[in-house]
Every structure is written in C-alpha cells, then in structure tokens.
Design a protein around this motif. Structure first.
Motif, short mmCIF file in Angstrom:
data_model
loop_
_atom_site.label_atom_id
_atom_site.label_comp_id
_atom_site.label_asym_id
_atom_site.label_seq_id
_atom_site.Cartn_x
_atom_site.Cartn_y
_atom_site.Cartn_z
N ARG A 68 0.42 -1.47 -0.01
CA ARG A 68 -0.33 0.72 -0.08
C ARG A 68 0.85 1.06 -0.03
NH1 ARG A 68 -2.62 -0.78 5.98
NH2 ARG A 68 -0.44 -0.23 7.24
N GLN A 69 0.59 2.54 -0.27
CA GLN A 69 1.15 3.55 -0.77
C GLN A 69 -0.19 4.73 -0.38
OE1 GLN A 69 3.66 4.14 -4.42
NE2 GLN A 69 4.74 5.05 -3.18
N ALA A 70 -0.03 5.58 0.45
CA ALA A 70 -0.54 6.62 0.96
C ALA A 70 0.57 7.72 0.46
CB ALA A 70 -0.58 6.66 2.49
N GLU A 112 -5.89 4.81 9.49
CA GLU A 112 -4.53 4.64 9.02
C GLU A 112 -4.40 3.89 8.29
OE1 GLU A 112 -5.73 4.88 12.12
OE2 GLU A 112 -4.84 3.39 13.61
N THR A 144 -6.04 4.20 5.05
CA THR A 144 -6.36 4.55 4.52
C THR A 144 -4.99 4.29 3.10
OG1 THR A 144 -8.45 5.31 5.25
CG2 THR A 144 -6.67 6.48 3.40
N SER A 145 -5.01 3.67 2.15
CA SER A 145 -4.21 4.33 1.03
C SER A 145 -4.56 3.90 -0.49
CB SER A 145 -3.02 2.94 1.61
OG SER A 145 -2.18 2.85 0.86
N GLN A 172 -8.04 1.94 -5.00
CA GLN A 172 -8.14 2.47 -3.46
C GLN A 172 -8.81 2.26 -2.29
OE1 GLN A 172 -7.13 6.23 -2.33
NE2 GLN A 172 -7.63 5.80 -1.33
N THR A 231 -10.58 3.76 2.04
CA THR A 231 -10.90 4.75 2.38
C THR A 231 -11.82 3.95 3.41
OG1 THR A 231 -10.71 5.78 0.48
CG2 THR A 231 -11.18 7.04 2.32
#
Length: 122
Positions: free
Chosen positions: A38-40, A88, A90-91, A117, A119
């Motif tokens: 994952r990447q935020a 947290e 979310t990513s 995504q 969220t």
C-alpha cells in the motif's frame, strides 16, 4: 504479457471489513510469492502482507491479527481479507506477484496491479 487485475476496494467505516482480490492472467508458467502493498499520499510504498508458493505468510506489524492473506493457485489469485479497519489503513493497495512467464525464464519477474483505493472513515 502478464496482467494483474485488482478489485474490492472502496469506502468503509472504521471497524468495518473489505476483501481485496487480485487475479493474474496472460503468459504464466509459475508464480512464486504474491502479496499486497500500500502507498498513502506522500509516503513510500510498504508491504502489507505476502504469501509464498508454500503458503508461508508474512504480515506488517500494523495489520497482524486484522488482515489475512490467502491465495488460490488454480486461479492464479491472491486475496486480502481486511477486518477491523482503521483510518490509518486508508491507502492505495497494490497487488504484486513474482512470475516466470515461460519454462525457459531464468527468474521470476516482478509484476504490479494498477492499484485499488481503500478509504476508511472515522
């Protein structure tokens, strides 16, 4: 040509659950490890969970006990069951697979999905 197609992202309230799916298609001889990253925004891509060809799993400390990774070798697919989601988490979540396209491939190449995504609202 190898493709990884993800599905299952969306919007969920904190404490809820989502299940991500990823299927590999195309020229595939064998698949080694499969996983989810994952990447935020503004952060580096990080490993969430991975499973190798022997079904040995590895999880980031932040998701242990909440997320479960599994794979279906017959379908060239990997799944991520996410429970007790937190804001947290979310990513954008990316599927990853190490694939040998043909029997003559000397290594397993690294392939990525397009991202989905997730969220989590508080």
């Amino acid at each position: 040509q190898v493709q990884l197609v993800e599905s299952g992202g969306g919007l969920v309230q904190a404490g809820g659950s989502l299940r991500l799916s990823c299927a590999a298609s195309g020229s595939i001889f064998s698949i080694d490890a499969m996983g989810w990253y994952r990447q935020a925004p503004g952060k580096q891509r990080e490993l969430v969970a991975a499973v190798d060809s022997g079904s040995i799993t590895n999880y980031a400390d932040s998701v242990k006990g909440r997320f479960t990774i599994s794979r279906d070798n017959a379908k060239n697919a990997v799944y991520l069951q996410m429970n007790s989601l937190k804001p947290e988490d979310t990513s954008v979540y990316y599927c990853n697979a190490k694939i040998a396209p043909t029997r003559w491939s000397s290594i397993h190449f690294n392939y990525w999905g397009q991202g989905t995504q997730v969220t989590v609202s508080s």
